[in-house]
Design a protein around this motif. Sequence first.
Motif, mmCIF file in Angstrom:
data_model
loop_
_atom_site.group_PDB
_atom_site.id
_atom_site.type_symbol
_atom_site.label_atom_id
_atom_site.label_comp_id
_atom_site.label_asym_id
_atom_site.label_seq_id
_atom_site.Cartn_x
_atom_site.Cartn_y
_atom_site.Cartn_z
ATOM 1 N N UNK A 256 0.778 -0.888 0.269
ATOM 2 C CA UNK A 256 -0.134 0.398 -0.113
ATOM 3 C C UNK A 256 0.636 1.254 -0.064
ATOM 4 N N UNK A 257 1.871 1.170 1.020
ATOM 5 C CA UNK A 257 2.709 2.210 0.881
ATOM 6 C C UNK A 257 4.496 1.592 -0.375
ATOM 7 N N UNK A 258 4.455 1.632 -1.305
ATOM 8 C CA UNK A 258 6.202 0.815 -2.327
ATOM 9 C C UNK A 258 6.805 1.948 -2.201
ATOM 10 N N UNK A 259 6.596 3.531 -1.770
ATOM 11 C CA UNK A 259 7.736 4.753 -1.316
ATOM 12 C C UNK A 259 8.349 4.539 -0.122
ATOM 13 N N UNK A 260 7.754 3.842 0.153
ATOM 14 C CA UNK A 260 7.725 3.408 2.061
ATOM 15 C C UNK A 260 9.088 2.472 2.541
ATOM 16 N N UNK A 261 10.742 2.945 2.587
ATOM 17 C CA UNK A 261 11.424 2.607 2.357
ATOM 18 C C UNK A 261 11.168 1.357 4.054
ATOM 19 N N UNK A 262 11.880 0.171 3.859
ATOM 20 C CA UNK A 262 11.749 -0.890 5.133
ATOM 21 C C UNK A 262 12.700 -0.787 5.506
ATOM 22 N N UNK A 263 13.231 -0.623 6.734
ATOM 23 C CA UNK A 263 14.644 -0.227 7.176
ATOM 24 C C UNK A 263 15.733 -1.258 7.215
ATOM 25 N N UNK A 264 15.302 -2.289 6.535
ATOM 26 C CA UNK A 264 16.396 -3.393 6.478
ATOM 27 C C UNK A 264 16.773 -3.169 4.227
ATOM 28 N N UNK A 265 16.735 -2.522 4.090
ATOM 29 C CA UNK A 265 16.532 -1.679 2.492
ATOM 30 C C UNK A 265 18.404 -1.121 2.565
ATOM 31 N N UNK A 266 18.932 -1.927 1.932
ATOM 32 C CA UNK A 266 20.333 -1.603 2.197
ATOM 33 C C UNK A 266 20.574 0.180 0.794
#
Length: 314
Positions: A256-266
Motif C-alpha cells: 500500500x505504501x511502496x515508497x516507504x523504505x523498509x529499515x533493512x533496505x540497504x
Amino acid sequence: MTYENITHLHRRRFLALSVSAAATPFMPRSGWAFGSETHSTMVGDIELTVISDGHLTIPSAVLAPNAPKEEFEAFMTGLMGSVPETVQPETNHALLRVGGETILIDNGSGKKFQPTAGKLLENLSINGIDPASINKVVFTHAHPDHVWGTLLEDGSLALPNATYYVGETEFAFWTDPETEGMMPDDFKPFAQGARRDLLAVQDRVQLVKEGDGIAAGVSVLDTPGHTPGHISVLVDGGDGLIITGDAMASEFLSVQHPDWAFGFDSIPDMAIASRKALLDRVATDGHRVLGYHFAYPGIGNIEKASEGYRFTAS
C-alpha cells in the motif's frame, strides 16, 4: 551498503531481540510451529509447498523508518488498533517440485539468529521431506534469516546434496573481505555470517543474473536494493507466481505504501524502484506473489488501488 537508514532505530534493541524474543500484541495467527499447517498448491505443473522457519521479532519502527511519523502511526493504528513496540513477521519458504527436482528458496536462520526461528529442518521432517532430497537452493539474498541455516552446529551442510544459486552481485558483495568494514559495528555479524555461509558452499555455487534458469519454468528476476544483489524467483505455468524474497517486506506497508523504505533496505531508492516495478508487473500480468514475511502462507494477488496497491490472500 551501510544500514544508515536504521542507525537511529535502536540497533542494540534489535540485536537484543535476536537473543530473546519479547512478547508482543502483534500475532497474525496463533502458534508458530507451522509444520502441521503446510500449504501446498500447483503453479501449472510445478508443485509448491510453503514451509515455515518460524517467526522473527523486530521493532515496529524498522518497518518504515523514513515514512512521515503521523502517517505511519495512523496506518498502523488503522491496521492493528495501535502502534506496537514490536512486530513478528513470519518466514515462508517455497519448496518447488519440478519434474524430478526439489528446489528450496532460502534455507532460513538455523539456530544462530532468533530463538523463534530456525525451525525449517524440523518442519521439513514433519512433512516427510528429507533434507538430502533437496538438490537446489536459491538464495534471494544473504541476510541472516535467509542463509544462516546453511551449516549445522557441527559445521556440516544442512542440505548436503544441494547446488546453491546466488546472484552474481550478491555473492561478490558478501564475500568481499572489505564489506564488513562498511557495516555499523552492531551489524558486522550480518557480514560475517553471510561470508561464512556463502564461502562454505562456494564449490557448489552457481552464480545467476536476470533471466537465468534454475529449472524448467523457474528463473531469476533481478530485484536489487534490499541488498545489492537481491533476486526474486519467477515460476511460470498456470497464473504464474513470483517469489519476492524481501523485495516486499509486508503485504500491507510494502504494497500500500511502496515508497516507504523498509529499515533493512540497504539501498533504499533502489529497493523502492524494484518494489514499484514488481508491484506494477504482478498487478498487470496477474501473477500471484509469495512474500517471505507475509502472513503464512504468504501467497496472494496484487491489484492496483486508488492509492498504491492492494494484496488479497489466495
